[in-house]
Motif scaffolding. Structure first.
Motif, mmCIF file in Angstrom:
data_model
loop_
_atom_site.group_PDB
_atom_site.id
_atom_site.type_symbol
_atom_site.label_atom_id
_atom_site.label_comp_id
_atom_site.label_asym_id
_atom_site.label_seq_id
_atom_site.Cartn_x
_atom_site.Cartn_y
_atom_site.Cartn_z
ATOM 1 N N ALA A 12 0.825 -1.214 0.000
ATOM 2 C CA ALA A 12 0.000 0.000 0.000
ATOM 3 C C ALA A 12 0.855 1.259 0.000
ATOM 4 O O ALA A 12 0.594 2.206 0.737
ATOM 5 C CB ALA A 12 -0.945 0.005 1.202
ATOM 6 N N GLY A 13 1.902 1.260 -0.845
ATOM 7 C CA GLY A 13 2.677 2.472 -1.066
ATOM 8 C C GLY A 13 2.205 3.185 -2.318
ATOM 9 O O GLY A 13 1.154 2.855 -2.894
ATOM 10 N N MET A 14 2.974 4.157 -2.769
ATOM 11 C CA MET A 14 2.573 4.944 -3.932
ATOM 12 C C MET A 14 2.394 4.072 -5.177
ATOM 13 O O MET A 14 1.420 4.213 -5.921
ATOM 14 C CB MET A 14 3.597 6.046 -4.210
ATOM 15 N N VAL A 15 3.297 3.143 -5.414
ATOM 16 C CA VAL A 15 3.217 2.323 -6.626
ATOM 17 C C VAL A 15 2.005 1.399 -6.574
ATOM 18 O O VAL A 15 1.219 1.313 -7.522
ATOM 19 C CB VAL A 15 4.517 1.520 -6.815
ATOM 20 N N GLY A 16 1.818 0.700 -5.454
ATOM 21 C CA GLY A 16 0.701 -0.219 -5.341
ATOM 22 C C GLY A 16 -0.641 0.467 -5.413
ATOM 23 O O GLY A 16 -1.563 0.012 -6.111
ATOM 24 N N LEU A 17 -0.790 1.583 -4.703
ATOM 25 C CA LEU A 17 -2.066 2.295 -4.692
ATOM 26 C C LEU A 17 -2.361 2.938 -6.043
ATOM 27 O O LEU A 17 -3.523 3.003 -6.465
ATOM 28 C CB LEU A 17 -2.061 3.348 -3.589
ATOM 29 N N SER A 18 -1.334 3.419 -6.738
ATOM 30 C CA SER A 18 -1.555 3.977 -8.076
ATOM 31 C C SER A 18 -2.034 2.891 -9.031
ATOM 32 O O SER A 18 -2.929 3.127 -9.863
ATOM 33 C CB SER A 18 -0.266 4.606 -8.608
ATOM 34 N N THR A 19 -1.459 1.705 -8.924
ATOM 35 C CA THR A 19 -1.910 0.597 -9.760
ATOM 36 C C THR A 19 -3.362 0.253 -9.445
ATOM 37 O O THR A 19 -4.178 0.030 -10.350
ATOM 38 C CB THR A 19 -1.015 -0.628 -9.549
ATOM 39 N N ALA A 246 -5.965 -11.582 -10.903
ATOM 40 C CA ALA A 246 -4.574 -11.133 -11.060
ATOM 41 C C ALA A 246 -4.042 -10.650 -9.722
ATOM 42 O O ALA A 246 -4.805 -10.258 -8.826
ATOM 43 C CB ALA A 246 -4.484 -10.011 -12.094
ATOM 44 N N VAL A 247 -2.737 -10.681 -9.595
ATOM 45 C CA VAL A 247 -2.049 -10.173 -8.404
ATOM 46 C C VAL A 247 -0.922 -9.258 -8.858
ATOM 47 O O VAL A 247 -0.205 -9.574 -9.818
ATOM 48 C CB VAL A 247 -1.465 -11.307 -7.540
ATOM 49 N N VAL A 248 -0.764 -8.142 -8.158
ATOM 50 C CA VAL A 248 0.383 -7.251 -8.374
ATOM 51 C C VAL A 248 1.185 -7.196 -7.080
ATOM 52 O O VAL A 248 0.642 -6.844 -6.020
ATOM 53 C CB VAL A 248 -0.072 -5.830 -8.758
ATOM 54 N N VAL A 249 2.460 -7.549 -7.151
ATOM 55 C CA VAL A 249 3.346 -7.477 -5.992
ATOM 56 C C VAL A 249 4.090 -6.151 -6.064
ATOM 57 O O VAL A 249 4.884 -5.914 -6.977
ATOM 58 C CB VAL A 249 4.325 -8.662 -5.951
ATOM 59 N N ALA A 250 3.809 -5.273 -5.102
ATOM 60 C CA ALA A 250 4.412 -3.927 -5.070
ATOM 61 C C ALA A 250 4.938 -3.664 -3.665
ATOM 62 O O ALA A 250 4.537 -2.708 -3.004
ATOM 63 C CB ALA A 250 3.387 -2.878 -5.485
ATOM 64 N N THR A 251 5.846 -4.522 -3.220
ATOM 65 C CA THR A 251 6.321 -4.477 -1.837
ATOM 66 C C THR A 251 7.689 -3.826 -1.687
ATOM 67 O O THR A 251 8.358 -4.008 -0.665
ATOM 68 C CB THR A 251 6.357 -5.901 -1.257
ATOM 69 N N GLY A 252 8.118 -3.069 -2.665
ATOM 70 C CA GLY A 252 9.345 -2.288 -2.520
ATOM 71 C C GLY A 252 10.567 -3.144 -2.275
ATOM 72 O O GLY A 252 10.845 -4.102 -2.998
ATOM 73 N N TYR A 371 1.943 -10.187 -11.468
ATOM 74 C CA TYR A 371 2.736 -9.061 -11.969
ATOM 75 C C TYR A 371 3.551 -8.470 -10.824
ATOM 76 O O TYR A 371 3.234 -8.659 -9.641
ATOM 77 C CB TYR A 371 1.822 -7.984 -12.559
ATOM 78 N N VAL A 372 4.580 -7.732 -11.200
ATOM 79 C CA VAL A 372 5.416 -7.067 -10.217
ATOM 80 C C VAL A 372 5.525 -5.599 -10.583
ATOM 81 O O VAL A 372 5.510 -5.226 -11.764
ATOM 82 C CB VAL A 372 6.815 -7.734 -10.124
ATOM 83 N N ALA A 373 5.602 -4.749 -9.565
ATOM 84 C CA ALA A 373 5.774 -3.304 -9.780
ATOM 85 C C ALA A 373 6.665 -2.777 -8.667
ATOM 86 O O ALA A 373 6.219 -2.619 -7.524
ATOM 87 C CB ALA A 373 4.424 -2.583 -9.772
ATOM 88 N N GLY A 374 7.918 -2.533 -8.981
ATOM 89 C CA GLY A 374 8.841 -2.045 -7.953
ATOM 90 C C GLY A 374 10.231 -1.848 -8.517
ATOM 91 O O GLY A 374 10.447 -1.834 -9.728
#
Length: 411
Positions: A12-19, A246-252, A371-374
């Protein structure tokens, strides 16, 4: 590809919440999981700089001269603990291998497309109901000696060559900038950038996402992510398994724990930054101040000045190191006037996710639907909304937008 009707965002940081916000724009039902809470990691106490003009690779050729000196200087901005840690020193070796002119130029070319749309992505959030503000401002860039400005000016000229507009100008000699001491003899002005108060901004984004129907679950430590027939599932310690399309992993900086089993081999190292806020005598400083030679970033923050610095390569969960804050104070004490560096509040450390090649990890993993975002390093705040927008498009359409093409997590 199968229609994506539901998604789980881990982080729940900027990247995850923006996604999450952009998936909602495309009609996807979203659940957000975080082991602590909104903006609990690097999204809270960073400098809040929205500076696409400075979003460049961290590994640059100057590290070959600066790095060895930094290892012997306890006050240096770059800090690596002297201890046997094969994984850490392996990362440092790969990081330094990218500190060449050619590698820097290739990484800069890869970052430029997303840099160009970074501020536009913030405009979209704010126009779409996120009740927070990104503030346009000039940047004051200060040096003790004219020669110190040469590497910084050279880097920004290379950013411009890569295709960005960079509006950098020299402040004439004799023009006094409030709160800078006479030890500062070379001052530059960078226009066309913005800043935010990062914690409140991310909280406003979370509020918007929740108001549009998302479930936000905190105290939710995810232990595994996997593809299953018909979608994906997430195992959460102490909770029932959660399923979605789907899952997005945005854990920095904690990305490897979940995505290495999914084919993401690029190492992500915690590059920890420290910050604190201090009062200012007289009128508050209403613009960011940057000391590149000291690698210290300062930003207006709720009537005070937030002072941030350090790239400390340690584990993301290691204890706060008070000596890093003292080192920041010592490095800028003689450069300020009317700034009370001894009345500190909000002392903080946060772990930024750094990759060896300076490029984020954004896109599909080897597991279908995951998916991954970080891996944005110091630039997760400025590039987060643009990353979330592009990834939401990839998840819902199968097409990979140009701005994230170079960030393939399986590279």
């Amino acid at each position: 590809m199968p229609e994506t009707k539901s998604a789980i965002i881990v982080g729940a940081g900027m990247v995850g919440l923006s996604t999450a916000w952009h998936l909602q724009e495309r009609g996807v039902e979203v659940t957000i999981l975080d082991r602590h809470g909104v903006a609990a990691g690097a999204s809270w106490g960073n400098a809040g700089w929205l500076t696409p003009g400075m979003a460049m690779p961290l590994a640059d050729p100057s590290l070959w001269a600066y790095g060895p000196r930094a290892m012997l200087d306890p006050d240096a901005a770059l800090s690596v603990p002297f201890r046997f840690d094969r994984a850490l020193w392996g990362f440092v070796a790969r990081f330094m291998a990218h500190a060449t002119p050619g590698a820097w130029q290739r990484a800069m070319a890869a970052l430029t497309p997303i840099d160009r749309v970074a501020l536009e992505a913030y405009d979209e959030l704010e126009a779409g109901g996120v009740h927070a503000t990104s503030y346009p401002s000039r940047w004051v860039v200060a040096f003790e000696h004219e020669r110190q400005s040469v590497p910084f000016v050279h880097e920004l000229r290379n950013v411009a060559k890569a295709g960005q507009e960079v509006r950098l100008s020299r402040v004439p000699d004799g023009v006094r900038v409030p709160h800078l001491s006479r030890a500062v003899r070379s001052v530059w002005s960078l226009e066309g950038q913005r800043y935010i108060e990062p914690g409140p901004y991310v909280e406003a984004l979370a509020t918007s996402v929740s108001a549009r129907g998302a479930k936000v679950l905190t105290d939710a430590r995810v232990t595994a992510v996997r593809a299953v027939p018909g979608g994906t599932e997430v195992a959460v310690h102490g909770h029932d398994t959660v399923r979605a399309d789907a899952v997005v992993v945005a854990t920095g900086a904690w990305l490897p724990e979940l995505v290495r089993p999914l084919g993401v081999r690029t190492r992500v190292q915690a590059g920890r930054g420290y910050s604190f806020s201090v009062p200012v005598e007289g009128p508050p400083i209403d613009h960011p101040v940057y000391f590149p030679a000291r690698r210290v970033a300062c930003t207006p923050y709720q009537g005070r000045l937030r002072v941030a610095g350090t790239m400390e390569f340690r584990g993301p969960d290691e204890p706060f190191q008070p000596g890093r804050v003292r080192a920041i104070v010592r490095s800028v004490r003689d450069l300020f006037e009317g700034v009370d560096l001894d009345s500190r509040a909000d002392e903080w450390v946060g772990s930024r996710p750094v990759t060896p090649d300076g490029l984020p990890l954004v896109g599909r993993t080897a597991a279908p639907g995951v998916y991954v975002a970080g891996g944005h390093g110091m630039w997760g705040m400025v590039l987060g909304p643009a990353t979330g927008r592009a990834l939401a498009e990839q998840i819902t359409t199968g097409r990979t937008p140009q701005e994230i093409l170079p960030f393939d997590p399986l590279r």
